[in-house]
Design a protein around this motif. Structure first.
Motif, PDB file in Angstrom:
ATOM      1  N   ILE A 185       0.839  -1.200   0.000  1.00 49.37           N
ATOM      2  CA  ILE A 185       0.000   0.000   0.000  1.00 49.37           C
ATOM      3  C   ILE A 185       0.873   1.248   0.000  1.00 49.37           C
ATOM      4  CG2 ILE A 185      -1.636   1.332   1.396  1.00 49.37           C
ATOM      5  CD1 ILE A 185      -2.874  -1.364   2.249  1.00 49.37           C
ATOM      6  N   GLU A 186       1.925   1.231   0.810  1.00 51.07           N
ATOM      7  CA  GLU A 186       2.836   2.374   0.868  1.00 51.07           C
ATOM      8  C   GLU A 186       3.531   2.585  -0.474  1.00 51.07           C
ATOM      9  OE1 GLU A 186       6.886   3.759   3.297  1.00 51.07           O
ATOM     10  OE2 GLU A 186       5.655   2.104   4.051  1.00 51.07           O
ATOM     11  N   ALA A 187       4.001   1.500  -1.075  1.00 56.68           N
ATOM     12  CA  ALA A 187       4.703   1.610  -2.361  1.00 56.68           C
ATOM     13  C   ALA A 187       3.765   2.061  -3.467  1.00 56.68           C
ATOM     14  CB  ALA A 187       5.335   0.269  -2.714  1.00 56.68           C
ATOM     15  N   ALA A 188       2.534   1.547  -3.471  1.00 58.41           N
ATOM     16  CA  ALA A 188       1.573   1.898  -4.522  1.00 58.41           C
ATOM     17  C   ALA A 188       1.104   3.340  -4.394  1.00 58.41           C
ATOM     18  CB  ALA A 188       0.384   0.944  -4.470  1.00 58.41           C
ATOM     19  N   ALA A 189       0.962   3.813  -3.162  1.00 53.51           N
ATOM     20  CA  ALA A 189       0.493   5.191  -2.969  1.00 53.51           C
ATOM     21  C   ALA A 189       1.454   6.191  -3.586  1.00 53.51           C
ATOM     22  CB  ALA A 189       0.323   5.469  -1.476  1.00 53.51           C
ATOM     23  N   THR A 290      13.924  -5.962  -2.654  1.00 56.75           N
ATOM     24  CA  THR A 290      14.527  -6.239  -1.350  1.00 56.75           C
ATOM     25  C   THR A 290      13.447  -6.396  -0.297  1.00 56.75           C
ATOM     26  OG1 THR A 290      16.451  -4.911  -1.979  1.00 56.75           O
ATOM     27  CG2 THR A 290      16.181  -5.430   0.364  1.00 56.75           C
ATOM     28  N   PRO A 291      13.391  -7.529   0.413  1.00 58.78           N
ATOM     29  CA  PRO A 291      12.351  -7.733   1.408  1.00 58.78           C
ATOM     30  C   PRO A 291      12.304  -6.612   2.451  1.00 58.78           C
ATOM     31  CG  PRO A 291      13.587  -9.759   1.030  1.00 58.78           C
ATOM     32  CD  PRO A 291      14.317  -8.671   0.309  1.00 58.78           C
ATOM     33  N   LEU A 292      11.090  -6.281   2.857  1.00 57.36           N
ATOM     34  CA  LEU A 292      10.812  -5.312   3.926  1.00 57.36           C
ATOM     35  C   LEU A 292      11.037  -3.858   3.508  1.00 57.36           C
ATOM     36  CD1 LEU A 292      12.502  -7.127   6.968  1.00 57.36           C
ATOM     37  CD2 LEU A 292      10.194  -7.424   6.073  1.00 57.36           C
ATOM     38  N   GLU A 293      11.414  -3.620   2.257  1.00 60.43           N
ATOM     39  CA  GLU A 293      11.717  -2.250   1.825  1.00 60.43           C
ATOM     40  C   GLU A 293      10.685  -1.778   0.799  1.00 60.43           C
ATOM     41  OE1 GLU A 293      15.698  -1.561   0.593  1.00 60.43           O
ATOM     42  OE2 GLU A 293      16.578  -2.518   2.374  1.00 60.43           O
ATOM     43  N   SER A 294       9.802  -0.885   1.226  1.00 60.85           N
ATOM     44  CA  SER A 294       8.770  -0.384   0.312  1.00 60.85           C
ATOM     45  C   SER A 294       9.379   0.452  -0.801  1.00 60.85           C
ATOM     46  CB  SER A 294       7.732   0.437   1.088  1.00 60.85           C
ATOM     47  OG  SER A 294       8.327   1.574   1.687  1.00 60.85           O
ATOM     48  N   THR A 295      10.517   1.108  -0.539  1.00 66.78           N
ATOM     49  CA  THR A 295      11.155   1.896  -1.598  1.00 66.78           C
ATOM     50  C   THR A 295      11.681   0.996  -2.711  1.00 66.78           C
ATOM     51  OG1 THR A 295      13.211   1.893  -0.302  1.00 66.78           O
ATOM     52  CG2 THR A 295      11.770   3.815  -0.083  1.00 66.78           C
ATOM     53  N   LEU A 301       8.083  -1.597  -9.189  1.00 67.11           N
ATOM     54  CA  LEU A 301       6.804  -1.311  -9.837  1.00 67.11           C
ATOM     55  C   LEU A 301       6.956  -0.191 -10.872  1.00 67.11           C
ATOM     56  CD1 LEU A 301       4.448  -1.502  -6.721  1.00 67.11           C
ATOM     57  CD2 LEU A 301       4.593  -3.150  -8.596  1.00 67.11           C
ATOM     58  N   ARG A 302       7.714   0.833 -10.538  1.00 68.84           N
ATOM     59  CA  ARG A 302       7.930   1.930 -11.479  1.00 68.84           C
ATOM     60  C   ARG A 302       8.614   1.435 -12.758  1.00 68.84           C
ATOM     61  NH1 ARG A 302       7.491   7.206  -9.997  1.00 68.84           N
ATOM     62  NH2 ARG A 302       6.757   7.537  -7.859  1.00 68.84           N
ATOM     63  N   GLY A 303       9.600   0.562 -12.576  1.00 70.60           N
ATOM     64  CA  GLY A 303      10.305   0.046 -13.733  1.00 70.60           C
ATOM     65  C   GLY A 303       9.404  -0.706 -14.687  1.00 70.60           C
ATOM     66  N   LEU A 304       8.422  -1.413 -14.148  1.00 72.18           N
ATOM     67  CA  LEU A 304       7.502  -2.171 -14.990  1.00 72.18           C
ATOM     68  C   LEU A 304       6.402  -1.286 -15.575  1.00 72.18           C
ATOM     69  CD1 LEU A 304       7.204  -5.357 -12.757  1.00 72.18           C
ATOM     70  CD2 LEU A 304       8.207  -5.255 -15.042  1.00 72.18           C
TER      71      LEU A 304
END
Length: 351
Positions: A185-189, A290-295, A301-304
């Motif tokens: 959710i954090e990464a998608a936002a 990298t596990p546990l890292e939303s960044t 996701l941005r790359g795709l």
């Protein structure tokens, strides 16, 4: 051949051991075997009929008799409470690891260390040991054959007539803290301002659902995120076919990750936390973070999302990856391992 399949958990419980136990039992029967299943799981309120005999919570005498009458005993994940007759009678014995015996990095008390040392020793007595991922195979000693899980290929596939959202992201699974959906959710936002039309669909239920809904509510996602609750396999497949990416953000290392195969079969590109058995399940065409890292997840996701040609190529490779893990492939490899158990009987590693 008479095969006694031991499954600590079984229908009506739902999970990887339960599903693969049924797949393998039916598959062994297609090979001509006489299959019986024993389990500690009680019957459902509305009993389901199986093509093979299922004995639930057997008495000690019944358990002993079933093992004595089998040509091969196969534990579909170690079930120590149903193992003890093998200490008294010699039977060819094969065991599959589908879950961690001890979690990587898990802190154990002295009593727990003694308990798990005994469990590892019992597992080591098997004639043949199989694991569903390299990560699981590496956490026990000796020779372990890796046979990846299959997926329910009668349910998951690419469908005609479904319009796929190029910026659609899905999570499919249990909603609990260890699954890391808050990281997604954090990464998608953080994608919302740069990718017009990005959406997040969360399929599943669990103890963390209310917290995750609140987290999504205060994020910038707004109505771009939907919580659909638990869905049956047919509807889950339709949802996957309407989206392009599936994220598996698990905080804890998964032993395998069958959802990665289901997503690939439906033509989605998988983005996964790079630990445990997920690399085996997801395949080389999937994208790790990298596990546990939303960044790190956000960057993947941005790359795709910014490269639709790459996504299209990975989607084609994803379907090919899933084809290599269909049910019949897994069943045939397991049956070959069962036959090998007969020839290697008595050669367990710690005898």
């Amino acid at each position: 051949m008479r095969i006694l399949l031991v499954a600590h958990v079984f229908h009506p419980s739902v999970g990887g051991v339960e599903i693969t136990s049924d797949i393998l039992a039916r598959g062994f029967m297609r090979h001509g075997a006489d299959v019986k299943v024993i389990t500690n799981t009680p019957e459902a309120d509305e009993p389901r009929r199986f093509a093979y005999e299922v004995t639930r919570r057997p008495s000690p005498l019944r358990l002993f008799a079933l093992m004595r009458g089998a040509d091969v005993v196969f534990h579909n994940n170690p079930a120590i409470s149903l193992w003890w007759p093998l200490a008294l009678i010699r039977k060819p014995w094969m065991v599959t690891l589908r879950m961690w015996v001890t979690m990587p990095g898990q802190k154990l008390s002295i009593l727990q260390r003694l308990k798990y040392a005994a469990k590892y020793r019992i597992i080591g007595r098997a004639d043949v040991i199989v694991a569903n991922s390299k990560a699981l195979a590496d956490h026990v000693e000796g020779d372990v054959e890796v046979i990846p899980n299959s997926y329910r290929d009668e349910f998951f596939s690419v469908l005609d007539g479904e319009e796929r959202a190029p910026l659609g992201i899905v999570y499919l699974g249990r909603l609990s803290e260890d699954k890391g959906v808050d990281l997604l959710i954090e990464a998608a936002a953080d994608l919302k301002d740069d990718f017009d039309g990005v959406s997040l669909t969360i399929v599943g239920d669990g103890t963390a659902r209310e917290h995750l809904e609140n987290l999504a509510g205060v994020s910038s996602l707004g109505d771009s995120v939907k919580f659909l609750g638990s869905q049956g396999p047919e509807e889950a497949n339709r949802i996957l076919n309407r989206n392009s990416l599936v994220v598996i953000p698990s905080r804890m290392p998964e032993p395998f990750g069958t959802v990665a195969l289901e997503a690939a079969a439906a033509g989605c590109v998988v983005v996964y936390a790079n630990h445990g058995g997920l690399p085996d399940a997801a395949g080389k065409q999937a994208v790790a973070f990298t596990p546990l890292e939303s960044t790190s997840l956000n960057g993947a996701l941005r790359g795709l999302l910014g490269n639709p040609e790459d996504v299209a190529a990975r989607r084609r490779d994803a379907v090919a990856h899933a084809d290599r893990h269909k049910e019949n492939v897994m069943v045939d490899r397991y049956y070959a391992a069962i036959e090998r158990t007969l020839t290697e009987s008595g050669h367990g590693r710690n005898r």
